[in-house]
Design a protein around this motif. Structure first.
Motif, PDB file in Angstrom:
ATOM      1  N   ASP A 159       0.697  -1.221   0.023  1.00  0.00           N
ATOM      2  CA  ASP A 159       0.078  -0.022  -0.233  1.00  0.00           C
ATOM      3  C   ASP A 159       0.793   1.334  -0.108  1.00  0.00           C
ATOM      4  OD1 ASP A 159      -2.016  -1.769   0.186  1.00  0.00           O
ATOM      5  OD2 ASP A 159      -2.857  -1.052   2.397  1.00  0.00           O
ATOM      6  N   PHE A 160       2.113   1.156   0.293  1.00  0.00           N
ATOM      7  CA  PHE A 160       2.821   2.414   0.619  1.00  0.00           C
ATOM      8  C   PHE A 160       3.071   3.093  -0.703  1.00  0.00           C
ATOM      9  CE2 PHE A 160       5.086   0.068   4.330  1.00  0.00           C
ATOM     10  CZ  PHE A 160       3.864   0.283   5.314  1.00  0.00           C
ATOM     11  N   PRO A 161       3.131   4.436  -0.391  1.00  0.00           N
ATOM     12  CA  PRO A 161       3.586   5.431  -1.635  1.00  0.00           C
ATOM     13  C   PRO A 161       4.885   5.258  -1.972  1.00  0.00           C
ATOM     14  CG  PRO A 161       2.374   6.545   0.327  1.00  0.00           C
ATOM     15  CD  PRO A 161       2.826   5.050   0.819  1.00  0.00           C
ATOM     16  N   PRO A 162       5.249   5.489  -3.273  1.00  0.00           N
ATOM     17  CA  PRO A 162       6.757   5.352  -3.726  1.00  0.00           C
ATOM     18  C   PRO A 162       7.752   6.138  -2.758  1.00  0.00           C
ATOM     19  CG  PRO A 162       5.078   6.333  -5.741  1.00  0.00           C
ATOM     20  CD  PRO A 162       4.498   6.124  -4.147  1.00  0.00           C
ATOM     21  N   GLN A 163       7.285   7.007  -2.318  1.00  0.00           N
ATOM     22  CA  GLN A 163       8.416   8.053  -1.447  1.00  0.00           C
ATOM     23  C   GLN A 163       8.836   6.936  -0.336  1.00  0.00           C
ATOM     24  OE1 GLN A 163       6.713  10.722   1.343  1.00  0.00           O
ATOM     25  NE2 GLN A 163       8.439  12.061   1.259  1.00  0.00           N
ATOM     26  N   VAL A 164       7.834   6.193   0.465  1.00  0.00           N
ATOM     27  CA  VAL A 164       8.241   5.296   1.388  1.00  0.00           C
ATOM     28  C   VAL A 164       9.246   3.939   0.873  1.00  0.00           C
ATOM     29  CG1 VAL A 164       7.468   3.775   3.282  1.00  0.00           C
ATOM     30  CG2 VAL A 164       6.290   6.148   2.735  1.00  0.00           C
ATOM     31  N   LEU A 165       8.540   3.670  -0.228  1.00  0.00           N
ATOM     32  CA  LEU A 165       9.220   2.546  -0.800  1.00  0.00           C
ATOM     33  C   LEU A 165      10.617   2.819  -1.239  1.00  0.00           C
ATOM     34  CD1 LEU A 165       6.312   1.088  -3.223  1.00  0.00           C
ATOM     35  CD2 LEU A 165       7.086   0.146  -0.748  1.00  0.00           C
ATOM     36  N   THR A 166      10.910   4.008  -1.731  1.00  0.00           N
ATOM     37  CA  THR A 166      12.138   4.298  -2.043  1.00  0.00           C
ATOM     38  C   THR A 166      13.034   4.482  -0.967  1.00  0.00           C
ATOM     39  OG1 THR A 166      11.081   5.708  -3.925  1.00  0.00           O
ATOM     40  CG2 THR A 166      13.599   6.288  -3.464  1.00  0.00           C
ATOM     41  N   TYR A 167      12.685   5.174   0.264  1.00  0.00           N
ATOM     42  CA  TYR A 167      13.569   5.187   1.400  1.00  0.00           C
ATOM     43  C   TYR A 167      13.891   4.040   2.052  1.00  0.00           C
ATOM     44  CZ  TYR A 167      15.455   6.854   5.509  1.00  0.00           C
ATOM     45  OH  TYR A 167      16.243   7.203   6.787  1.00  0.00           O
ATOM     46  N   ILE A 168      12.785   3.246   2.077  1.00  0.00           N
ATOM     47  CA  ILE A 168      13.096   1.827   2.740  1.00  0.00           C
ATOM     48  C   ILE A 168      13.975   1.016   2.348  1.00  0.00           C
ATOM     49  CG2 ILE A 168      11.222   2.026   4.609  1.00  0.00           C
ATOM     50  CD1 ILE A 168       9.594   0.110   2.907  1.00  0.00           C
ATOM     51  N   ASP A 169      14.008   1.088   0.788  1.00  0.00           N
ATOM     52  CA  ASP A 169      14.812   0.277  -0.010  1.00  0.00           C
ATOM     53  C   ASP A 169      16.273   0.924   0.412  1.00  0.00           C
ATOM     54  OD1 ASP A 169      16.339   0.370  -3.333  1.00  0.00           O
ATOM     55  OD2 ASP A 169      15.376  -1.645  -2.155  1.00  0.00           O
ATOM     56  N   LYS A 170      16.570   2.051   0.490  1.00  0.00           N
ATOM     57  CA  LYS A 170      17.802   2.710   1.036  1.00  0.00           C
ATOM     58  C   LYS A 170      18.374   2.212   2.314  1.00  0.00           C
ATOM     59  CE  LYS A 170      17.665   7.387  -1.244  1.00  0.00           C
ATOM     60  NZ  LYS A 170      17.648   8.799  -0.694  1.00  0.00           N
ATOM     61  N   CYS A 171      17.336   1.990   3.295  1.00  0.00           N
ATOM     62  CA  CYS A 171      17.629   1.519   4.402  1.00  0.00           C
ATOM     63  C   CYS A 171      18.099  -0.080   4.533  1.00  0.00           C
ATOM     64  CB  CYS A 171      16.332   1.644   5.555  1.00  0.00           C
ATOM     65  SG  CYS A 171      15.739   3.151   5.746  1.00  0.00           S
ATOM     66  N   ARG A 172      17.197  -0.886   3.559  1.00  0.00           N
ATOM     67  CA  ARG A 172      17.761  -2.106   3.485  1.00  0.00           C
ATOM     68  C   ARG A 172      19.110  -2.287   2.845  1.00  0.00           C
ATOM     69  NH1 ARG A 172      11.992  -2.916   2.122  1.00  0.00           N
ATOM     70  NH2 ARG A 172      11.128  -4.134   3.763  1.00  0.00           N
ATOM     71  N   ARG A 173      19.389  -1.537   1.814  1.00  0.00           N
ATOM     72  CA  ARG A 173      20.469  -1.608   1.226  1.00  0.00           C
ATOM     73  C   ARG A 173      21.862  -1.307   2.045  1.00  0.00           C
ATOM     74  NH1 ARG A 173      19.995  -2.504  -4.006  1.00  0.00           N
ATOM     75  NH2 ARG A 173      17.899  -2.184  -4.954  1.00  0.00           N
ATOM     76  N   ARG A 174      21.626  -0.399   3.286  1.00  0.00           N
ATOM     77  CA  ARG A 174      22.584   0.092   4.115  1.00  0.00           C
ATOM     78  C   ARG A 174      22.500  -0.925   5.390  1.00  0.00           C
ATOM     79  NH1 ARG A 174      20.194   6.381   3.976  1.00  0.00           N
ATOM     80  NH2 ARG A 174      20.950   6.779   1.869  1.00  0.00           N
ATOM     81  N   ARG A 175      21.730  -2.085   5.151  1.00  0.00           N
ATOM     82  CA  ARG A 175      21.548  -2.866   6.394  1.00  0.00           C
ATOM     83  C   ARG A 175      21.202  -2.224   7.718  1.00  0.00           C
ATOM     84  NH1 ARG A 175      22.732  -4.841   1.884  1.00  0.00           N
ATOM     85  NH2 ARG A 175      23.536  -6.701   1.334  1.00  0.00           N
ATOM     86  N   TYR A 176      20.024  -1.429   7.707  1.00  0.00           N
ATOM     87  CA  TYR A 176      19.490  -0.563   8.804  1.00  0.00           C
ATOM     88  C   TYR A 176      18.894  -1.963   9.497  1.00  0.00           C
ATOM     89  CZ  TYR A 176      20.632   4.193   7.364  1.00  0.00           C
ATOM     90  OH  TYR A 176      21.163   5.411   7.048  1.00  0.00           O
ATOM     91  N   SER A 177      18.458  -1.731  10.864  1.00  0.00           N
ATOM     92  CA  SER A 177      17.728  -2.642  11.739  1.00  0.00           C
ATOM     93  C   SER A 177      16.148  -2.176  11.415  1.00  0.00           C
ATOM     94  CB  SER A 177      18.028  -2.479  13.100  1.00  0.00           C
ATOM     95  OG  SER A 177      19.490  -2.897  13.251  1.00  0.00           O
TER      96      SER A 177
END
Ligand code: AHG
Ligand code: MN
Ligand code: MN
Ligand code: MN
Length: 332
Positions: free
Chosen positions: A220-238
Protein backbone atom coordinates in the motif's frame (compact mmCIF):
# COMPACT_ATOMS: atom_id res chain seq x y z
CA UNK A 1 12.36 32.15 30.43
CA UNK A 2 13.52 29.48 28.03
CA UNK A 3 16.70 28.47 29.79
CA UNK A 4 16.82 24.80 30.57
CA UNK A 5 17.36 24.34 34.26
CA UNK A 6 20.09 21.77 34.72
CA UNK A 7 19.01 19.39 37.46
CA UNK A 8 20.75 16.38 38.93
CA UNK A 9 19.63 12.92 37.85
CA UNK A 10 17.56 11.46 40.67
CA UNK A 11 15.61 14.60 41.51
CA UNK A 12 11.93 13.70 41.89
CA UNK A 13 9.35 14.80 39.32
CA UNK A 14 7.69 16.93 41.97
CA UNK A 15 10.94 18.75 42.75
CA UNK A 16 11.68 19.13 39.03
CA UNK A 17 8.25 20.63 38.33
CA UNK A 18 8.57 22.95 41.32
CA UNK A 19 11.99 24.28 40.24
CA UNK A 20 10.77 24.72 36.67
CA UNK A 21 7.72 26.50 38.02
CA UNK A 22 9.92 28.93 39.96
CA UNK A 23 11.64 29.79 36.67
CA UNK A 24 8.31 31.08 35.34
CA UNK A 25 7.28 33.95 37.64
CA UNK A 26 4.08 34.53 35.66
CA UNK A 27 3.02 30.90 36.07
CA UNK A 28 0.54 30.45 38.89
CA UNK A 29 0.99 26.73 39.31
CA UNK A 30 -2.01 25.24 37.52
CA UNK A 31 0.05 23.57 34.79
CA UNK A 32 2.41 22.20 37.43
CA UNK A 33 -0.53 20.71 39.30
CA UNK A 34 -1.94 19.32 36.04
CA UNK A 35 1.33 17.51 35.35
CA UNK A 36 1.24 16.07 38.87
CA UNK A 37 -2.32 14.83 38.27
CA UNK A 38 -1.17 13.09 35.08
CA UNK A 39 1.72 11.47 36.95
CA UNK A 40 -0.72 10.24 39.62
CA UNK A 41 -2.97 8.65 37.00
CA UNK A 42 0.09 7.07 35.37
CA UNK A 43 1.02 5.45 38.69
CA UNK A 44 -2.50 4.05 39.07
CA UNK A 45 -2.64 2.75 35.47
CA UNK A 46 0.83 1.27 35.89
CA UNK A 47 -0.42 -0.71 38.88
CA UNK A 48 -3.47 -1.94 36.91
CA UNK A 49 -1.32 -2.97 33.94
CA UNK A 50 1.03 -4.94 36.17
CA UNK A 51 -1.97 -7.05 37.21
CA UNK A 52 -2.91 -7.91 33.58
CA UNK A 53 -3.25 -11.67 33.32
CA UNK A 54 -4.03 -11.98 37.03
CA UNK A 55 -7.06 -9.74 37.41
CA UNK A 56 -9.77 -10.13 34.79
CA UNK A 57 -8.64 -7.05 32.86
CA UNK A 58 -7.35 -8.46 29.60
CA UNK A 59 -9.25 -9.10 26.42
CA UNK A 60 -12.05 -7.19 24.75
CA UNK A 61 -14.77 -5.46 26.64
CA UNK A 62 -17.33 -6.09 23.88
CA UNK A 63 -17.75 -2.42 22.86
CA UNK A 64 -16.05 -0.42 20.13
CA UNK A 65 -14.89 3.20 19.98
CA UNK A 66 -15.41 5.90 17.37
CA UNK A 67 -12.31 4.58 15.62
CA UNK A 68 -14.19 1.36 14.89
CA UNK A 69 -11.75 -0.54 17.11
CA UNK A 70 -12.98 -3.09 19.63
CA UNK A 71 -12.05 -1.67 23.01
CA UNK A 72 -9.78 -3.68 25.27
CA UNK A 73 -10.66 -3.77 28.96
CA UNK A 74 -7.43 -1.93 29.78
CA UNK A 75 -8.22 0.75 27.18
CA UNK A 76 -11.32 1.61 29.17
CA UNK A 77 -9.70 1.16 32.59
CA UNK A 78 -6.87 3.55 31.62
CA UNK A 79 -9.42 5.98 30.16
CA UNK A 80 -11.48 6.00 33.37
CA UNK A 81 -8.40 6.42 35.59
CA UNK A 82 -7.10 9.42 33.64
CA UNK A 83 -10.56 11.01 33.44
CA UNK A 84 -11.01 10.66 37.21
CA UNK A 85 -7.53 12.04 38.07
CA UNK A 86 -7.92 15.01 35.71
CA UNK A 87 -11.47 15.79 36.88
CA UNK A 88 -10.59 15.53 40.58
CA UNK A 89 -7.35 17.51 40.09
CA UNK A 90 -9.47 20.51 39.14
CA UNK A 91 -7.04 21.99 36.58
CA UNK A 92 -8.72 20.62 33.43
CA UNK A 93 -11.94 22.03 31.97
CA UNK A 94 -12.44 19.40 29.26
CA UNK A 95 -10.90 16.23 27.82
CA UNK A 96 -10.88 14.52 24.42
CA UNK A 97 -9.95 10.84 24.63
CA UNK A 98 -9.43 8.25 21.92
CA UNK A 99 -11.98 6.14 23.78
CA UNK A 100 -14.82 8.71 23.79
CA UNK A 101 -16.57 10.16 20.71
CA UNK A 102 -17.06 13.68 22.04
CA UNK A 103 -15.64 16.12 24.59
CA UNK A 104 -15.78 15.05 28.24
CA UNK A 105 -16.77 18.04 30.41
CA UNK A 106 -15.10 17.79 33.80
CA UNK A 107 -17.31 20.39 35.49
CA UNK A 108 -14.18 22.48 36.20
CA UNK A 109 -15.39 25.36 34.01
CA UNK A 110 -13.03 27.79 35.80
CA UNK A 111 -9.99 25.71 34.83
CA UNK A 112 -7.53 27.10 32.28
CA UNK A 113 -6.52 23.92 30.42
CA UNK A 114 -7.88 21.18 28.17
CA UNK A 115 -6.24 17.77 27.64
CA UNK A 116 -6.27 15.40 24.66
CA UNK A 117 -5.29 11.84 25.51
CA UNK A 118 -4.66 8.39 24.12
CA UNK A 119 -5.18 6.55 27.42
CA UNK A 120 -3.64 3.33 26.21
CA UNK A 121 -1.50 3.21 23.09
CA UNK A 122 -0.61 -0.18 21.58
CA UNK A 123 -3.75 -1.94 22.80
CA UNK A 124 -3.08 -4.97 20.61
CA UNK A 125 -0.06 -5.65 22.83
CA UNK A 126 -1.82 -5.65 26.21
CA UNK A 127 -2.56 -9.38 26.32
CA UNK A 128 0.90 -10.43 25.19
CA UNK A 129 2.93 -8.39 27.66
CA UNK A 130 4.59 -6.09 25.13
CA UNK A 131 5.19 -2.46 26.17
CA UNK A 132 2.20 -0.09 25.91
CA UNK A 133 1.82 3.59 26.67
CA UNK A 134 -0.27 6.70 27.28
CA UNK A 135 0.08 9.89 25.19
CA UNK A 136 -1.19 13.30 26.33
CA UNK A 137 -1.34 16.85 24.98
CA UNK A 138 -2.26 20.05 26.87
CA UNK A 139 -3.71 23.33 25.52
CA UNK A 140 -4.63 26.55 27.28
CA UNK A 141 -8.35 27.03 26.55
CA UNK A 142 -9.38 29.88 24.24
CA UNK A 143 -12.99 29.99 25.34
CA UNK A 144 -14.01 32.20 28.27
CA UNK A 145 -13.15 30.96 31.77
CA UNK A 146 -16.36 29.96 33.57
CA UNK A 147 -18.05 28.64 30.43
CA UNK A 148 -18.05 25.08 29.15
CA UNK A 149 -15.17 24.35 26.77
CA UNK A 150 -15.93 24.01 23.06
CA UNK A 151 -14.50 21.98 20.19
CA UNK A 152 -12.40 24.96 19.09
CA UNK A 153 -10.44 24.71 22.37
CA UNK A 154 -9.11 21.38 21.03
CA UNK A 155 -8.67 22.46 17.40
CA UNK A 156 -6.08 25.21 17.99
CA UNK A 157 -3.40 23.33 16.06
CA UNK A 158 -0.20 21.51 16.98
CA UNK A 159 1.85 24.64 17.62
CA UNK A 160 -0.62 25.83 20.27
CA UNK A 161 0.23 22.97 22.67
CA UNK A 162 1.59 24.18 26.02
CA UNK A 163 2.81 20.72 27.04
CA UNK A 164 2.91 17.16 25.70
CA UNK A 165 4.18 13.85 26.96
CA UNK A 166 3.86 10.12 27.17
CA UNK A 167 4.14 7.29 29.66
CA UNK A 168 5.77 4.04 28.53
CA UNK A 169 4.76 1.01 30.62
CA UNK A 170 7.75 -1.11 29.67
CA UNK A 171 10.52 -3.02 31.41
CA UNK A 172 10.53 0.13 33.50
CA UNK A 173 7.79 2.78 33.52
CA UNK A 174 8.98 6.14 32.22
CA UNK A 175 7.24 9.51 31.90
CA UNK A 176 8.67 11.83 29.21
CA UNK A 177 7.32 15.36 28.67
CA UNK A 178 8.03 18.84 27.39
CA UNK A 179 6.57 22.25 28.21
CA UNK A 180 8.50 23.83 25.34
CA UNK A 181 11.84 24.10 27.18
CA UNK A 182 13.41 20.78 26.20
CA UNK A 183 12.45 17.17 26.89
CA UNK A 184 13.01 15.33 30.17
CA UNK A 185 12.37 11.72 31.18
CA UNK A 186 11.55 10.26 34.58
CA UNK A 187 11.63 6.65 35.73
CA UNK A 188 9.06 5.32 38.20
CA UNK A 189 10.26 3.63 41.40
CA UNK A 190 7.10 1.76 42.48
CA UNK A 191 8.37 0.93 45.98
CA UNK A 192 8.64 4.67 46.69
CA UNK A 193 5.73 5.74 44.48
CA UNK A 194 7.92 8.40 42.88
CA UNK A 195 9.16 9.33 39.39
CA UNK A 196 12.88 10.26 39.39
CA UNK A 197 14.68 12.28 36.71
CA UNK A 198 16.56 9.68 34.63
CA UNK A 199 16.86 11.25 31.15
CA UNK A 200 17.69 14.97 31.64
CA UNK A 201 17.40 17.21 28.53
CA UNK A 202 16.89 14.44 25.95
CA UNK A 203 18.53 15.25 22.61
CA UNK A 204 17.70 12.92 19.69
CA UNK A 205 20.63 11.62 17.62
CA UNK A 206 20.64 13.59 14.32
CA UNK A 207 20.86 10.37 12.34
CA UNK A 208 20.04 6.72 12.95
CA UNK A 209 20.02 3.18 11.58
CA UNK A 210 16.61 1.99 12.81
CA UNK A 211 13.41 2.21 10.75
CA UNK A 212 9.95 1.36 12.06
CA UNK A 213 6.84 0.59 9.97
CA UNK A 214 4.36 -2.22 9.48
CA UNK A 215 5.93 -4.18 6.61
CA UNK A 216 2.59 -5.97 6.14
CA UNK A 217 1.29 -2.81 4.45
CA UNK A 218 4.22 -2.71 2.00
CA UNK A 219 2.03 -3.03 -1.11
CA UNK A 220 0.00 0.00 0.00
CA UNK A 221 2.97 2.29 0.57
CA UNK A 222 3.48 5.38 -1.60
CA UNK A 223 6.63 5.40 -3.80
CA UNK A 224 8.38 7.88 -1.47
CA UNK A 225 8.31 5.38 1.40
CA UNK A 226 9.29 2.43 -0.79
CA UNK A 227 12.26 4.36 -2.15
CA UNK A 228 13.44 5.30 1.32
CA UNK A 229 13.07 1.91 2.99
CA UNK A 230 14.87 0.31 0.02
CA UNK A 231 17.83 2.59 0.90
CA UNK A 232 17.56 1.46 4.56
CA UNK A 233 17.74 -2.17 3.46
CA UNK A 234 20.73 -1.58 1.19
CA UNK A 235 22.49 0.08 4.12
CA UNK A 236 21.62 -2.92 6.32
CA UNK A 237 19.71 -0.75 8.81
CA UNK A 238 17.67 -2.50 11.54
CA UNK A 239 13.89 -2.89 11.17
CA UNK A 240 12.26 -2.48 14.59
CA UNK A 241 8.44 -2.28 14.90
CA UNK A 242 6.61 -3.40 18.05
CA UNK A 243 3.09 -2.20 17.25
CA UNK A 244 3.07 0.32 20.10
CA UNK A 245 3.81 3.78 18.78
CA UNK A 246 5.06 4.94 22.19
CA UNK A 247 7.51 2.03 22.42
CA UNK A 248 8.87 2.55 18.90
CA UNK A 249 8.98 6.32 19.42
CA UNK A 250 10.87 6.16 22.74
CA UNK A 251 13.53 3.76 21.38
CA UNK A 252 14.05 5.91 18.28
CA UNK A 253 14.17 9.10 20.41
CA UNK A 254 17.01 7.71 22.53
CA UNK A 255 18.94 5.77 19.85
CA UNK A 256 18.04 7.58 16.63
CA UNK A 257 15.64 6.22 14.05
CA UNK A 258 12.50 6.88 12.02
CA UNK A 259 8.87 5.71 12.38
CA UNK A 260 6.33 5.72 9.55
CA UNK A 261 2.62 5.21 9.47
CA UNK A 262 1.89 6.06 5.80
CA UNK A 263 -1.51 6.07 4.10
CA UNK A 264 -2.77 2.53 3.39
CA UNK A 265 -5.80 1.22 1.45
CA UNK A 266 -7.48 0.54 4.82
CA UNK A 267 -6.50 3.92 6.28
CA UNK A 268 -6.13 6.36 3.33
CA UNK A 269 -5.41 9.24 5.73
CA UNK A 270 -3.04 7.17 7.84
CA UNK A 271 -4.11 5.41 11.05
CA UNK A 272 -2.76 7.68 13.75
CA UNK A 273 -4.83 10.52 15.23
CA UNK A 274 -3.53 14.08 15.06
CA UNK A 275 -4.85 15.36 18.37
CA UNK A 276 -3.55 12.75 20.81
CA UNK A 277 -0.86 10.85 18.92
CA UNK A 278 0.78 12.86 16.09
CA UNK A 279 0.72 16.38 17.60
CA UNK A 280 2.09 15.54 21.08
CA UNK A 281 4.86 13.27 19.77
CA UNK A 282 5.77 15.82 17.09
CA UNK A 283 6.03 18.57 19.76
CA UNK A 284 8.35 16.31 21.79
CA UNK A 285 10.51 15.29 18.86
CA UNK A 286 11.04 18.88 17.65
CA UNK A 287 11.98 19.87 21.20
CA UNK A 288 14.55 17.04 21.15
CA UNK A 289 15.99 18.10 17.75
CA UNK A 290 14.10 15.64 15.51
CA UNK A 291 11.48 16.22 12.80
CA UNK A 292 7.91 15.13 12.06
CA UNK A 293 5.89 15.44 8.84
CA UNK A 294 2.73 14.01 7.33
CA UNK A 295 4.82 13.08 4.32
CA UNK A 296 4.27 16.47 2.74
CA UNK A 297 4.47 19.19 5.42
CA UNK A 298 5.65 19.77 8.99
CA UNK A 299 3.27 17.74 11.13
CA UNK A 300 2.64 20.43 13.76
CA UNK A 301 1.37 22.68 10.97
CA UNK A 302 -1.21 20.19 9.63
CA UNK A 303 -4.63 21.90 9.85
CA UNK A 304 -6.93 20.06 12.29
CA UNK A 305 -10.67 20.20 11.63
CA UNK A 306 -12.09 17.35 13.71
CA UNK A 307 -11.32 15.79 17.08
CA UNK A 308 -10.40 12.29 15.83
CA UNK A 309 -8.86 13.33 12.52
CA UNK A 310 -6.20 10.94 11.24
CA UNK A 311 -2.93 11.81 9.51
CA UNK A 312 -0.03 10.01 7.88
CA UNK A 313 3.05 10.31 10.11
CA UNK A 314 6.77 10.26 9.42
CA UNK A 315 8.71 11.07 12.61
CA UNK A 316 12.32 10.67 13.66
CA UNK A 317 15.93 11.80 13.45
CA UNK A 318 16.43 15.04 11.54
CA UNK A 319 18.71 13.66 8.80
CA UNK A 320 16.47 10.60 8.22
CA UNK A 321 13.25 12.59 7.86
CA UNK A 322 15.01 15.13 5.61
CA UNK A 323 16.21 12.33 3.35
CA UNK A 324 12.65 10.96 3.01
CA UNK A 325 11.38 14.43 2.15
CA UNK A 326 13.75 14.62 -0.81
CA UNK A 327 11.63 12.12 -2.74
CA UNK A 328 8.10 13.00 -3.98
CA UNK A 329 5.27 13.25 -1.46
CA UNK A 330 4.17 10.36 0.75
CA UNK A 331 0.54 11.41 0.26
CA UNK A 332 -1.01 9.66 -2.75
P1 AHG B 1 -3.92 2.47 19.80
O1 AHG B 1 -3.59 1.18 20.46
O2 AHG B 1 -3.89 3.66 20.76
O3 AHG B 1 -5.17 2.40 18.98
O4 AHG B 1 -2.72 2.81 18.80
C1 AHG B 1 -2.19 1.80 18.06
C2 AHG B 1 -1.32 2.40 16.98
C3 AHG B 1 0.12 2.58 17.40
O5 AHG B 1 0.34 2.43 18.76
C4 AHG B 1 0.85 1.49 16.66
O6 AHG B 1 2.13 1.88 16.23
C5 AHG B 1 -0.04 1.24 15.48
O7 AHG B 1 -1.36 1.52 15.92
C6 AHG B 1 0.04 -0.18 15.04
O8 AHG B 1 -0.84 -0.25 13.93
P2 AHG B 1 -0.74 -1.54 12.96
O9 AHG B 1 -1.07 -2.72 13.83
O10 AHG B 1 -1.76 -1.25 11.89
O11 AHG B 1 0.67 -1.55 12.42
MN1 MN C 1 -7.05 2.29 19.79
MN1 MN D 1 -2.51 5.05 20.04
MN1 MN E 1 -5.19 3.97 22.35
Amino acid sequence: ADEKIAMPVGVTLDRFIKRNQEAFPFATGELSQLLRDIALAAKIVNREINKAGLADITGEIGTSNIQGESQQKLDVIAHIRFMRALRNGGEVAGIVSEEEDSILFTGNDDAKYVVAIDPLDGSSNIDVNVSIGTIFSIYRRKSEIGTRVTESDFLQGGDAQVAAGYVLYGSSTVLVYTTGCGVNGFTYEASLGEFFLSYPTITMPEDGTIYSLNDGNLHDFPPQVLTYIDKCRRRRYSARYIGSLVGDFHRNLLKGGIYFYPPTVKTPNGKLRLLYECFPLSFIIEQAGGLATDGRQRLLGVPIRSLHQRSPLCIGSKKMVEEVEQVPSMIR
